[in-house]
Design a protein around this motif. Sequence first.
Motif, PDB file in Angstrom:
ATOM      1  N   UNK A 162       8.489  -3.910  31.624  1.00 53.44           N
ATOM      2  CA  UNK A 162       9.599  -5.082  32.397  1.00 53.44           C
ATOM      3  C   UNK A 162      10.831  -5.054  32.516  1.00 53.44           C
ATOM      4  N   UNK A 163      11.427  -5.695  34.277  1.00 53.16           N
ATOM      5  CA  UNK A 163      13.113  -5.446  34.064  1.00 53.16           C
ATOM      6  C   UNK A 163      13.207  -6.358  32.815  1.00 53.16           C
ATOM      7  N   UNK A 164      14.558  -6.301  32.816  1.00 46.03           N
ATOM      8  CA  UNK A 164      15.656  -6.541  31.730  1.00 46.03           C
ATOM      9  C   UNK A 164      15.521  -8.376  32.152  1.00 46.03           C
ATOM     10  N   UNK A 165      15.880  -9.123  31.397  1.00 49.08           N
ATOM     11  CA  UNK A 165      15.551  -9.959  31.433  1.00 49.08           C
ATOM     12  C   UNK A 165      17.604 -10.532  31.689  1.00 49.08           C
ATOM     13  N   UNK A 166      17.535 -11.608  32.751  1.00 43.10           N
ATOM     14  CA  UNK A 166      19.251 -11.450  32.777  1.00 43.10           C
ATOM     15  C   UNK A 166      20.453 -11.931  31.933  1.00 43.10           C
ATOM     16  N   UNK A 167      19.875 -12.418  30.901  1.00 47.47           N
ATOM     17  CA  UNK A 167      21.406 -12.268  29.756  1.00 47.47           C
ATOM     18  C   UNK A 167      21.312 -10.484  29.476  1.00 47.47           C
ATOM     19  N   UNK A 168      20.175  -9.336  28.658  1.00 48.17           N
ATOM     20  CA  UNK A 168      20.454  -8.256  29.008  1.00 48.17           C
ATOM     21  C   UNK A 168      20.990  -7.451  29.723  1.00 48.17           C
ATOM     22  N   UNK A 169      20.276  -7.714  30.892  1.00 48.62           N
ATOM     23  CA  UNK A 169      20.340  -6.854  32.001  1.00 48.62           C
ATOM     24  C   UNK A 169      22.275  -7.230  32.558  1.00 48.62           C
ATOM     25  N   UNK A 170      22.687  -8.574  32.292  1.00 50.16           N
ATOM     26  CA  UNK A 170      24.424  -8.319  32.386  1.00 50.16           C
ATOM     27  C   UNK A 170      25.038  -6.984  31.564  1.00 50.16           C
ATOM     28  N   UNK A 171      24.462  -8.000  29.411  1.00 48.59           N
ATOM     29  CA  UNK A 171      25.331  -6.987  29.099  1.00 48.59           C
ATOM     30  C   UNK A 171      24.898  -5.212  29.394  1.00 48.59           C
ATOM     31  N   UNK A 172      23.657  -5.074  30.261  1.00 46.81           N
ATOM     32  CA  UNK A 172      23.809  -3.537  30.696  1.00 46.81           C
ATOM     33  C   UNK A 172      25.027  -3.740  31.632  1.00 46.81           C
ATOM     34  N   UNK A 173      24.931  -4.528  32.347  1.00 47.62           N
ATOM     35  CA  UNK A 173      25.971  -4.294  32.988  1.00 47.62           C
ATOM     36  C   UNK A 173      27.720  -3.687  33.265  1.00 47.62           C
ATOM     37  N   UNK A 174      28.048  -4.988  32.117  1.00 48.64           N
ATOM     38  CA  UNK A 174      29.291  -4.816  31.363  1.00 48.64           C
ATOM     39  C   UNK A 174      29.444  -2.995  30.534  1.00 48.64           C
ATOM     40  N   UNK A 175      28.185  -2.871  29.871  1.00 51.42           N
ATOM     41  CA  UNK A 175      28.524  -1.489  29.438  1.00 51.42           C
ATOM     42  C   UNK A 175      28.999  -0.427  30.272  1.00 51.42           C
ATOM     43  N   UNK A 176      28.063  -0.739  31.308  1.00 53.87           N
ATOM     44  CA  UNK A 176      28.191   0.968  32.173  1.00 53.87           C
ATOM     45  C   UNK A 176      29.188   0.689  33.087  1.00 53.87           C
ATOM     46  N   UNK A 226      32.841   3.251  30.000  1.00 55.69           N
ATOM     47  CA  UNK A 226      32.832   3.835  29.139  1.00 55.69           C
ATOM     48  C   UNK A 226      33.383   3.788  28.292  1.00 55.69           C
ATOM     49  N   UNK A 227      34.522   3.197  28.266  1.00 53.68           N
ATOM     50  CA  UNK A 227      35.413   3.287  26.596  1.00 53.68           C
ATOM     51  C   UNK A 227      34.180   2.112  25.578  1.00 53.68           C
ATOM     52  N   UNK A 228      33.014   1.534  26.401  1.00 56.58           N
ATOM     53  CA  UNK A 228      32.497   1.182  24.882  1.00 56.58           C
ATOM     54  C   UNK A 228      30.976   2.009  24.560  1.00 56.58           C
ATOM     55  N   UNK A 229      30.738   2.875  25.186  1.00 55.71           N
ATOM     56  CA  UNK A 229      29.461   3.741  24.628  1.00 55.71           C
ATOM     57  C   UNK A 229      29.895   4.940  24.480  1.00 55.71           C
ATOM     58  N   UNK A 230      29.354   6.009  23.640  1.00 56.55           N
ATOM     59  CA  UNK A 230      29.387   7.590  23.414  1.00 56.55           C
ATOM     60  C   UNK A 230      27.683   8.068  23.727  1.00 56.55           C
ATOM     61  N   UNK A 231      28.510   9.610  23.979  1.00 58.97           N
ATOM     62  CA  UNK A 231      26.954  10.259  23.867  1.00 58.97           C
ATOM     63  C   UNK A 231      26.011   9.526  22.898  1.00 58.97           C
ATOM     64  N   UNK A 232      24.379   9.435  22.970  1.00 58.87           N
ATOM     65  CA  UNK A 232      23.390   9.220  21.740  1.00 58.87           C
ATOM     66  C   UNK A 232      22.945   7.745  21.945  1.00 58.87           C
ATOM     67  N   UNK A 233      22.689   7.131  21.857  1.00 61.02           N
ATOM     68  CA  UNK A 233      22.448   5.607  21.146  1.00 61.02           C
ATOM     69  C   UNK A 233      23.395   5.462  20.824  1.00 61.02           C
TER      70      UNK A 233
END
Length: 218
Positions: free
Chosen positions: A161-175, A178-185
């Motif tokens: 299923x698609x992400x719930x809104x609260x999780x989807x909003x976090x995903x948008x912030x991270x996307x 780029x400083x918030x993420x690194x290669x891998x998980x």
Amino acid sequence: MSSSPGICRAQVVKSMFAVVGLVLIFVQGTKVPSEREKVAARDIQVLMNQIRMQEQIESFLLQEMETGEYSWENPFVVVDPYGVCPLSALVFFTSEEPLSIRVAISNGEGEEDFSFSFEILSTKHLVPVYGLFPGERNQVFLEARTETGETRERVIEIPTAPLPESVRNLGEVVKNDESLRQPGFNFSWFDNPKTIFDGDGVIRWFLNIPALGTSFFK
């Protein structure tokens, strides 16, 4: 059984929550609990109820596997079987000869995004699948290997299923940063919900239960 390490970890988690509950009861004693302690007690009760429900589901799944109706050619696939990890699934089946199992998640273009293996040979397979893409019909590659090294492969489709809104909003912030993420998980720094996102900022796992740390360990 292919998933025995995962089941062992689940038992450790169950024991941990039980100990935390006992500690909380001991600390409270007969005094009037504070609001913070009430919240912690409520969170623990929710978690204990979740554990009991998971035990019932696990018992049903194991009984279902024992029917012998599910095979390599016809596995039983359950998305989010315990109701807490929407981007996960269980694939279970039995085989006539012992097999080890390798799982690979497709990136949507027919290529492997990442993979993991269960090296223990078994005829009963309860295989966890995690790191699925949200809102997709995920292509999951399975490879079985016999003791003599013979292999067989197949692809199964697991919808999410698609992400719930609260999780989807976090995903948008991270996307968008780029400083918030690194290669891998990458593990998120938020308590509720706990999430894991990949190097592109896509949420690939989140825990859909209350976060104990927000009320008890502060």
